[in-house]
Design an enzyme around this catalytic site. Sequence first.
Site: not given
Ligand code: ZN
Length: 395
Positions: A133, A230, A288
Amino acid sequence: MTVTAVLVRGAQVFAPEPLGLVDVLSVGERIVAIGSELELPSWADGVELDGRGALLMPGLIDQHVHIAGGGGEGGPQNRTPEIRLTDLTTAGITTVVGVLGTDGTTRSVAELLAKARALEYEGITAWIYTGAYDVPTRTVTGSARRDIVLLDRVLGVGEVALSDQRGSHPSPQALAELATEARVGGLLSGKAGVLHLHLGSGRRHLQALIELVDQHDIPIDTFVPTHLNRARGLLADAVQYGKRGGWLDITSGIVPDAEDREAVDPAEALIDLSRQGIAWEHLSMSSDAQGSAPKFDAQGALTGMGIGRADSLWQAVRRLVTDHALTWSEALRPVTTTPARILKLANVGRVAVGWQADFLLVRDREIESVIARGQWMVGQGKPKRFGTFENGKSP
Ligand code: ZN
């Protein structure tokens, strides 16, 4: 050593374009013939499958899977396990790209690379992104560019988090430099060299990326933003970004439910983007799988935990056909030809002579058989080949 051959007779073939009722023959890892009245070579170890009444289509490409596990938010008991070969094969996935995720501390790119190689031994095609990340990101050799150039399975950099409390909130300059590392690594190695971007639920949605492509000379096909379904606000930004010609990736594992009212159904999100003028060839979808799906409240506190599943990908493809009246040819593109183009993978995502023998037989919209690299991995919906430590067996 025996050579395996697979002959499927009389299936309705979607390559993904419709080819009609034809036979498909693979020998070793390649498709060698598509036509009528084909025969298995006498010298090969042959399998003949009756395709009458079934559809034959390319094996799916999933460009975002936590193959070595992910998560860990809320404590080490929430670290998710590695994916098993059969989680992927029974879901019709024959090419996968592994990602690390939030935890680049107890998990490493080296571990991800080893898992990709294990999946290759077990019979499918597996790649990874280097990184986690945060920016500066995690690598094997100390440089993202060097990882792409020197490590065989590394296709690009990812998943780097934007608009997420778990990301490192990189400056535009840091992000531009990382994208260039990925790009030049790709140029020098003949690989895609993409920067695969995780989008979180932060307020700025895709604005940082839109500014980046507007203000720098980095080719837009370097970036692959994902998790765009999302929330509605993120999807609205995706339209803005998509109109500039960029790739847009939807996550099949993100679906609206009682705990997540913000999410947009993946099939619906794809249709929505296309209706708003985004070219269908720029839209892709990934699962995912094996990622943790932590639920946060409005203050950012952790309230629950889920895990992504590989079979969500097929379910979303199917909904494109059943709920949105797409043809199979159209519904398959976001998980076959489009990710192959994004990732510059030359011989997967299509049923064609000379291409890798990765294909599915589908009956009544269920995956019946899966062939990966010319091996019969799944039959009658059940695994025929297992990963090394699966099914209670030792190697
Ligand atoms: Zn992700």
